[in-house]
Design a protein around this motif. Structure first.
Motif, short mmCIF file in Angstrom:
data_model
loop_
_atom_site.label_atom_id
_atom_site.label_comp_id
_atom_site.label_asym_id
_atom_site.label_seq_id
_atom_site.Cartn_x
_atom_site.Cartn_y
_atom_site.Cartn_z
N VAL A 16 0.86 -1.17 0.00
CA VAL A 16 0.00 0.00 0.00
C VAL A 16 0.91 1.23 0.00
O VAL A 16 1.65 1.47 0.94
CB VAL A 16 -0.91 0.02 1.24
CG1 VAL A 16 -1.77 1.28 1.26
CG2 VAL A 16 -1.79 -1.23 1.27
N ASN A 17 0.88 2.00 -1.07
CA ASN A 17 1.85 3.08 -1.28
C ASN A 17 1.37 4.44 -0.80
O ASN A 17 1.85 5.46 -1.26
CB ASN A 17 2.22 3.15 -2.76
CG ASN A 17 3.00 1.93 -3.21
OD1 ASN A 17 3.84 1.41 -2.48
ND2 ASN A 17 2.68 1.43 -4.40
N SER A 18 0.41 4.47 0.11
CA SER A 18 -0.02 5.75 0.66
C SER A 18 1.05 6.29 1.60
O SER A 18 1.83 5.53 2.19
CB SER A 18 -1.35 5.59 1.41
OG SER A 18 -1.17 4.77 2.55
N GLU A 19 1.10 7.59 1.77
CA GLU A 19 2.10 8.21 2.64
C GLU A 19 1.94 7.74 4.08
O GLU A 19 2.93 7.51 4.79
CB GLU A 19 1.97 9.74 2.56
CG GLU A 19 2.36 10.32 1.21
CD GLU A 19 2.31 11.83 1.21
OE1 GLU A 19 1.99 12.41 2.29
OE2 GLU A 19 2.56 12.45 0.16
N PHE A 20 0.70 7.59 4.53
CA PHE A 20 0.47 7.14 5.91
C PHE A 20 1.00 5.72 6.11
O PHE A 20 1.65 5.44 7.12
CB PHE A 20 -1.04 7.19 6.22
CG PHE A 20 -1.39 6.50 7.51
CD1 PHE A 20 -1.16 7.12 8.73
CD2 PHE A 20 -1.94 5.22 7.50
CE1 PHE A 20 -1.48 6.49 9.92
CE2 PHE A 20 -2.26 4.58 8.68
CZ PHE A 20 -2.03 5.22 9.90
N ALA A 21 0.71 4.83 5.15
CA ALA A 21 1.14 3.44 5.29
C ALA A 21 2.67 3.32 5.31
O ALA A 21 3.24 2.57 6.10
CB ALA A 21 0.56 2.59 4.16
N ILE A 22 3.32 4.09 4.43
CA ILE A 22 4.79 4.05 4.36
C ILE A 22 5.40 4.60 5.65
O ILE A 22 6.33 4.02 6.22
CB ILE A 22 5.29 4.84 3.14
CG1 ILE A 22 4.83 4.16 1.84
CG2 ILE A 22 6.80 4.96 3.16
CD1 ILE A 22 5.15 4.94 0.59
N LEU A 23 4.87 5.75 6.12
CA LEU A 23 5.38 6.35 7.36
C LEU A 23 5.11 5.44 8.55
O LEU A 23 5.98 5.26 9.42
CB LEU A 23 4.73 7.71 7.58
CG LEU A 23 5.16 8.46 8.85
CD1 LEU A 23 6.66 8.76 8.82
CD2 LEU A 23 4.35 9.75 9.01
N PHE A 24 3.93 4.85 8.59
CA PHE A 24 3.57 3.96 9.70
C PHE A 24 4.48 2.74 9.73
O PHE A 24 4.90 2.30 10.81
CB PHE A 24 2.11 3.53 9.57
CG PHE A 24 1.60 2.76 10.75
CD1 PHE A 24 1.09 3.43 11.86
CD2 PHE A 24 1.64 1.37 10.77
CE1 PHE A 24 0.62 2.73 12.95
CE2 PHE A 24 1.18 0.66 11.86
CZ PHE A 24 0.66 1.34 12.96
N GLU A 25 4.80 2.20 8.55
CA GLU A 25 5.69 1.04 8.50
C GLU A 25 7.08 1.40 9.02
O GLU A 25 7.68 0.63 9.80
CB GLU A 25 5.80 0.52 7.07
CG GLU A 25 6.68 -0.72 6.98
CD GLU A 25 7.10 -1.03 5.56
OE1 GLU A 25 7.28 -2.21 5.25
OE2 GLU A 25 7.26 -0.09 4.76
N LYS A 26 7.61 2.55 8.60
CA LYS A 26 8.94 2.94 9.05
C LYS A 26 9.00 3.12 10.57
O LYS A 26 9.95 2.70 11.22
CB LYS A 26 9.37 4.22 8.34
CG LYS A 26 9.67 4.03 6.86
CD LYS A 26 10.18 5.32 6.23
CE LYS A 26 10.53 5.11 4.76
NZ LYS A 26 11.05 6.34 4.12
N ILE A 27 7.95 3.75 11.12
CA ILE A 27 7.93 3.97 12.57
C ILE A 27 7.80 2.65 13.32
O ILE A 27 8.51 2.41 14.30
CB ILE A 27 6.77 4.92 12.94
CG1 ILE A 27 7.02 6.31 12.35
CG2 ILE A 27 6.62 5.01 14.46
CD1 ILE A 27 5.88 7.28 12.57
N SER A 28 6.88 1.79 12.87
CA SER A 28 6.67 0.52 13.55
C SER A 28 7.90 -0.38 13.44
O SER A 28 8.26 -1.07 14.41
CB SER A 28 5.44 -0.20 12.98
OG SER A 28 5.61 -0.48 11.60
N ILE A 29 8.55 -0.38 12.27
CA ILE A 29 9.75 -1.19 12.11
C ILE A 29 10.87 -0.66 13.00
O ILE A 29 11.61 -1.42 13.63
CB ILE A 29 10.20 -1.21 10.64
CG1 ILE A 29 9.26 -2.08 9.80
CG2 ILE A 29 11.62 -1.74 10.52
CD1 ILE A 29 9.29 -3.54 10.15
N ALA A 30 10.99 0.67 13.06
CA ALA A 30 12.04 1.27 13.90
C ALA A 30 11.84 0.93 15.37
O ALA A 30 12.81 0.63 16.09
CB ALA A 30 12.06 2.78 13.71
N ILE A 31 10.57 0.95 15.82
CA ILE A 31 10.30 0.68 17.24
C ILE A 31 10.29 -0.81 17.54
O ILE A 31 11.02 -1.29 18.42
CB ILE A 31 8.95 1.31 17.64
CG1 ILE A 31 9.01 2.84 17.51
CG2 ILE A 31 8.58 0.91 19.08
CD1 ILE A 31 7.69 3.53 17.78
#
Length: 389
Positions: A217-232
């Motif tokens: 899912v290439n929405s900005e929210f999905a990409i940002l959410f993935e980066k934050i969740s992966i980082a944490i």
């Protein structure tokens, strides 16, 4: 593997089922609009190198998985027979359950990749679907294993350093609650992945039918959410657990040496005293020496478990860091091949710690060894051999 649609200078690739192509791994080739990037990525792993490494890891991983499933099944059975009056039995059982589940998930992934390689026609894209069904869950479950190992190391470290205070807090009920909290905070966030990736039904013109596949899912929210969740949840949590386990292991090793020195001095002092029956103080000293020896065996077991975990989990930490630092190091990026091979390596190496834990328990825990021998009837077989002689 892909249906090509060309418009002008742009080429669009639509994923199709890999079973209907000459090269079943075309899906895993590095693809990018930048030719220099393609050359760089392809230079890491050629087709032949990729296939050889892939097959070797698949078969090696499955051998380890089979042993891990059997070993942890026996561990769970032994701990159930031992009961859960001891807090350590609860945490070790949780560790065995997680190791068992990881081996099952890894087996499913290996089967899907094996079917992809052999062009088995299925109503779903085996490699991609397995990523969301088992691959992601395996990765987060490895974080759960990391925290349980860190908890076991921390609990034993505190029990040795401040036994009078900690033994009141670390109870069977408290340990059970701690295991639930660890699972809630480490494994449950794996379902956040479905915000970034989703299942889709796609028409395959080669099979003339619709198959199940996955797509980002290439929405900005999905990409940002993935980066934050992966980082944490994918980087910070595992690294923190890894650090706690490492620090506690070092402290346990230092304390283990102190305990060994104390036992030697205590036994030396005991030998200079009168016999135990005539001197009550000598009896107390002997009891203390016996307790310290029991603690020493338990500390040695925990240290062995932690060291094996640290050695097997270190590559996972490196790969997680690469996943966050390099944008193209993922399932759909330029370095897809390296990502897949790296993932297969850690799925083969990390369960190794879970497979050898049973050997540590058997060697260092007398109660575990006794129940295990009765469970597999080794004592009865030994008795029969003795009677025949």
């Amino acid at each position: 593997m892909y249906v090509h649609s060309t418009k002008g200078d742009n080429t669009t690739r639509y994923p199709a089922l890999d079973q209907m192509t000459d090269n079943p791994f075309h899906l895993w080739e590095d693809h990018s609009k930048n030719s220099s990037t393609i050359s760089l990525a392809s230079g890491f792993l050629s087709d032949e190198q990729f296939y050889i490494i892939f097959l070797f890891i698949i078969y090696a991983s499955q051998i380890i998985n089979n042993f891990t499933i059997i070993a942890n099944s026996l561990c769970i059975a032994v701990f159930v027979k031992l009961g859960f009056s001891e807090p350590s039995n609860i945490s070790l059982t949780a560790l065995a359950v997680c190791d068992f589940t990881m081996a099952v998930l890894s087996t499913w992934s290996n089967l899907c990749f094996w079917m992809t390689y052999h062009n088995v026609q299925l109503p779903f894209h085996s490699a991609n679907v397995s990523y969301l069904i088992s691959g992601v869950q395996w990765a987060y479950l490895s974080t759960t294993v990391a925290w349980i190992t860190a908890f076991i190391s921390l609990e034993r470290c505190l029990c040795i350093l401040v036994p009078l205070k900690v033994r009141r807090l670390i109870t069977p009920k408290g340990t059970f609650i701690a295991m639930l909290i660890i699972i809630l905070l480490t494994f449950c966030p794996s379902f956040f992945t479905y915000i970034r990736y989703k299942f889709v039904w796609e028409f395959n013109p080669y099979l003339n039918r619709t198959i199940l596949n996955t797509t980002p899912v290439n929405s900005e929210f999905a990409i940002l959410f993935e980066k934050i969740s992966i980082a944490i949840f994918g980087v910070l949590q595992p690294l923190l657990a890894f650090s706690i386990a490492l620090i506690c292991t070092v402290l346990l090793v230092v304390q283990l040496r102190k305990i060994s020195s104390w036992r030697m001095s205590a036994m030396s002092a005991k030998s200079q005293r009168v016999q135990t029956e005539e001197n009550p103080a000598a009896s107390s000293s002997a009891a203390e020496a016996s307790i310290s020896k029991k603690d020493e065996r338990l500390v040695r077991m925990v240290v062995a478990i932690a060291i094996i975990f640290i050695l097997s989990y270190f590559p996972t930490c490196i790969i997680l860091l690469c996943y966050v630092v390099f944008d193209e190091f993922n399932l759909f990026g330029v370095y897809r091949r390296l990502y897949i091979v790296s993932g297969l390596i850690i799925t083969a190496g990390q369960p190794l710690s879970g497979s050898v834990n049973i050997l540590i328990y058997y060697k260092m825990a007398s109660k575990f060894r006794s129940v295990f021998r009765r469970l597999v009837r080794l004592d009865r077989q030994k008795q029969k051999r003795h009677e025949l002689k």
